[in-house]
Design an enzyme around this catalytic site. Sequence first.
Site, PDB file in Angstrom:
ATOM      1  N   THR A 228      12.051 -26.017  29.188  1.00  0.00           N
ATOM      2  CA  THR A 228      10.806 -25.207  29.530  1.00  0.00           C
ATOM      3  C   THR A 228       9.775 -24.444  30.080  1.00  0.00           C
ATOM      4  OG1 THR A 228       9.075 -23.735  28.605  1.00  0.00           O
ATOM      5  CG2 THR A 228       9.573 -25.709  27.778  1.00  0.00           C
ATOM      6  N   SER A 263       1.699 -26.597  22.762  1.00  0.00           N
ATOM      7  CA  SER A 263       2.046 -26.139  21.968  1.00  0.00           C
ATOM      8  C   SER A 263       2.558 -26.931  21.359  1.00  0.00           C
ATOM      9  CB  SER A 263       2.560 -24.978  21.880  1.00  0.00           C
ATOM     10  OG  SER A 263       3.658 -24.493  22.360  1.00  0.00           O
ATOM     11  N   TYR A 265       5.298 -27.105  19.706  1.00  0.00           N
ATOM     12  CA  TYR A 265       6.672 -26.746  20.376  1.00  0.00           C
ATOM     13  C   TYR A 265       7.316 -26.772  21.496  1.00  0.00           C
ATOM     14  CZ  TYR A 265      10.439 -23.598  23.169  1.00  0.00           C
ATOM     15  OH  TYR A 265      11.114 -23.719  24.374  1.00  0.00           O
ATOM     16  N   HIS A 266       6.055 -26.811  22.573  1.00  0.00           N
ATOM     17  CA  HIS A 266       6.029 -27.264  24.169  1.00  0.00           C
ATOM     18  C   HIS A 266       6.515 -29.127  24.368  1.00  0.00           C
ATOM     19  CE1 HIS A 266       5.180 -23.106  24.499  1.00  0.00           C
ATOM     20  NE2 HIS A 266       5.593 -22.770  25.924  1.00  0.00           N
ATOM     21  N   LYS A 269       9.501 -30.344  23.842  1.00  0.00           N
ATOM     22  CA  LYS A 269      10.444 -30.390  24.553  1.00  0.00           C
ATOM     23  C   LYS A 269      10.277 -31.132  26.004  1.00  0.00           C
ATOM     24  CE  LYS A 269      13.066 -26.307  24.181  1.00  0.00           C
ATOM     25  NZ  LYS A 269      14.558 -26.273  24.463  1.00  0.00           N
TER      26      LYS A 269
END
Length: 493
Positions: A228, A263, A265-266, A269
């Site tokens: 991302t 976040s 989530y990030h 990644k």
Amino acid sequence: MAQLLSSSCSLTICSRNKPYLKPFNNCSTLFSITLACNNSKTPFRRLFLQEQKPRKGSLVVHAAAVSTSQETPVQTSSGDPFKPQRVMVIGGDGYCGWATALHLSNKGYEVAIVDSLVRRLFDHQLGLDSLTPISSIQNRLQRWKSLTGKTIELYIGDICDFEFLSETFKSYEPDAVVHFGEQRSAPYSMIDRSRAVYTQQNNVIGTLNVLFAIKEFREQCHLVKLGTMGEYGTPNIDIEEGYITITHNGRTDTLPYPKQASSFYHLSKVHDSHNIAFTCKAWGIRATDLNQGVVYGVRTDETAMHEELYNRFDYDGIFGTALNRFCVQAAVGHPLTVYGKGGQTRGFLDIRDTVQCVELAIANPAKPGEFRVFNQFTEQFSVNQLANLVTKAGEKLGIEVKTINVPNPRVEAEEHYYNCKNTKLVDLGLRPHFLSDSLLDSLLNFAVQYKDRVDTKQIMPSVSWKKIGVKTKTVPPKKLGGGGGGGYIWLLA
């Protein structure tokens, strides 16, 4: 641990609960979600509990047969004689994964989908639904075969269960793995502690398992991993493609570009990228990290062939992306929800370019030991610019579109410098679909067509970065019945 679907074909389980992963033909298309919670150590098992357990010794799955297509895949010159023919798409039932699986199959690759179908459970758990009605994965694959004569294999299970993943690798023997199989929503990862933990365990450990499976069973396999652009954050300098050359105290080196994730989530990644880079160096794995921008759109050439092939279209505040959400809001007469000042700028791309980028990465594989990073987007827009574009497009269709600024639920810069490089995929032959008036008209008309399915209570943001807490947030459980599979209630553990 495998997630299984009620159907007419059974999958034999050995004494150690290891499924024989040979796909079957001529299965029925009944959809009823159940879980085989044989491995209590997986994050998937800890996230959900089931009311009833399947009968021991016999589990049920719906899968397709081996592809027999002889169409030649796209061939380009990369200087490496290795050319993938068999592609495993992990997360192939999701938004990007489904479109990619069909696209690659249509281009002549042999394709297998590996998916736990947990994304469908998230909708039931949170009371959400796609704007478009989504067929079961079995109906999707059977419709694809009936229209094209091409067959996509299906393996249903959790890649955090290495036993399942290793058996899948040994059964299918992929030349390339396209890895979409991660929890992909920043707001979802910020709902509460359990979702934050699930996101990081599922994403990081799942990717680690894929890396170990490649090392042990398919060392030439090319990993194409969806990253991302959010890994980079919004630095006050240009964003390069994965690496940056710096001079410090008179010495120069090329280093991984600094990461400023915003976040849980990030952050998952970022951890993925570091793990992949390390294993490329240590084990000689070949990998391409596609740092993707915000995706919009719903149709590709393949998904538009039949309504049973339609892709999902999320418009809610948890899984919906900015432009898709704005188009749905405009269609139902809801003001466009601009977070904060609206100066947040990101890279964007059409879903048709997502599948094109993945195809280019597969057709031009990385070399053994090489960790490539491609920034996968085609244009940059601020949130305010997107709102203005949707407003003008609505006016042409006779739709009055208003905009409101709502308190920003995220912790982010709302006005900032943003300039990213994205030349590597263009150099490989990417032909971008830019955001045009005709595309916006198409998106708005599509949203108007299905506006009766919109739940306006899901439009406003409901997840706050600053208010995330320990206590698990739930919605009243829903009973999923049908087809003799029994009813199952899904709760948070």
